[in-house]
Design a protein around this motif. Structure first.
Motif: not given
Length: 321
Positions: A267-268, A280-282, A306-308
């Protein structure tokens, strides 16, 4: 510098008495002495000024210097009056950060009934910084603003509160802590929908059995720590710059090289994730050209969680196919 000179002359002709020159990484890389330029372009009835902030080596450190310089420059003892409202300090100028602050403002105003006095990412004037010396509390939304908040507390007695919630548990804890500081009452409410989503996400993460890792600045890392702590999920945390939390530091290139060949879900930032197969683009890096609506890009609170979680579960399900 030619455009700067023309802009200063245009402002002078239009009757402006003061103007603030925002420091940038471009000026730092080119080695421009902004203070000397400001002194050269100032004159009778017109003052151009700036703040010391080198952003060529460490953008986070430069932002820290800038926030502190603005607090010192504009929060003055003679401007102190009765304390009123709260201020949001921190973050970087972008549409995504602006959406985050709008969400935070709505959460605090709705839960505690105190108004927003100043949002440093959406000021009507640079002089609005003086309100940070008269607020009931300064809410710090980025560690880059911590030094400024501590200065304001020491100089003017304005308390500060660090706000890094991602997920319902973290948001509830933040509102409870802030309400206690302000001697306000906060009523904790249940959210069955969020609880169901969190349970489903926890089950998918456990069933997939894939290791998780987070890479980003300390603000993004603290948000992800809050969410995974709520879910009871273990993850590896790597910071993109030196930090007081003692987290390991890695460059973007080192991070990409490591996770390109691993089965770890990373996640980055989007600039990292485009080179890593399971990611996963955060957050975004660089300039923003797309239309970014609030519901698409929330990075804090319940909506941010929710998005993450939606993106993370989607990646895990594809890995299990």
């Amino acid at each position: 510098t030619g455009r700067l000179r023309r802009a200063a002359e245009e402002l002078r002709e239009k009757g402006f008495r003061q103007a603030f020159l925002m420091p940038s990484s471009v000026a730092s890389v080119l080695g421009l002495d902004l203070k000397a330029l400001c002194e050269e372009l100032s004159g009778p009835n017109f003052t151009l000024f700036t703040a010391p902030a080198r952003m060529d080596a460490d953008f986070f450190a430069g932002s820290e210097q800038l926030s502190l310089a603005l607090a010192r420059q504009f929060a003055r003892p003679e401007e102190k009056a009765g304390k009123s409202g709260f201020c949001l300090l921190g973050g970087f100028f972008s549409s995504a950060s602006g959406h985050d602050n709008a969400y935070i403002t709505e959460a605090i105003e709705g839960a505690l009934g105190i108004p927003l006095a100043f949002d440093n990412l959406n000021p009507r004037s640079i002089l609005d910084w003086r309100r940070a010396a008269t607020a009931q509390v300064n809410v710090v939304t980025s560690q880059s603003a911590l030094k400024a908040a501590r200065f304001l507390q020491e100089r003017f007695g304005v308390p500060y509160f660090e706000w890094f919630p991602l997920g319902k548990a973290a948001q509830d804890a933040a509102l409870q802590g802030l309400s206690a500081l302000l001697k306000k009452e906060y009523v904790l409410r249940t959210d069955a929908v969020y609880d169901a989503v969190a349970l489903q996400a926890r089950n998918v993460i456990a069933f997939a059995g894939k290791p998780l890792a987070c890479y980003g600045d300390i603000d993004r890392i603290r948000l992800m720590q809050a969410l995974f702590r709520e879910l009871g999920v273990q993850a590896e945390y790597i910071c993109s710059h030196k930090n007081a939390a003692g987290l390991p530091v890695s460059s973007i290139d080192e991070c990409i090289a490591r996770f390109q060949a691993e089965e770890t879900v990373l996640l980055s930032y989007d600039s990292v994730c485009e080179h890593v197969p399971h990611s996963v683009s955060i957050d975004r890096t660089g300039l923003e050209y797309a239309l970014l609506t609030p519901l698409r890009r929330m990075r804090t609170g319940v909506e941010g969680a929710y998005r993450v979680l939606e993106k993370l579960v989607d990646v895990l399900l594809r890995m299990m196919q």
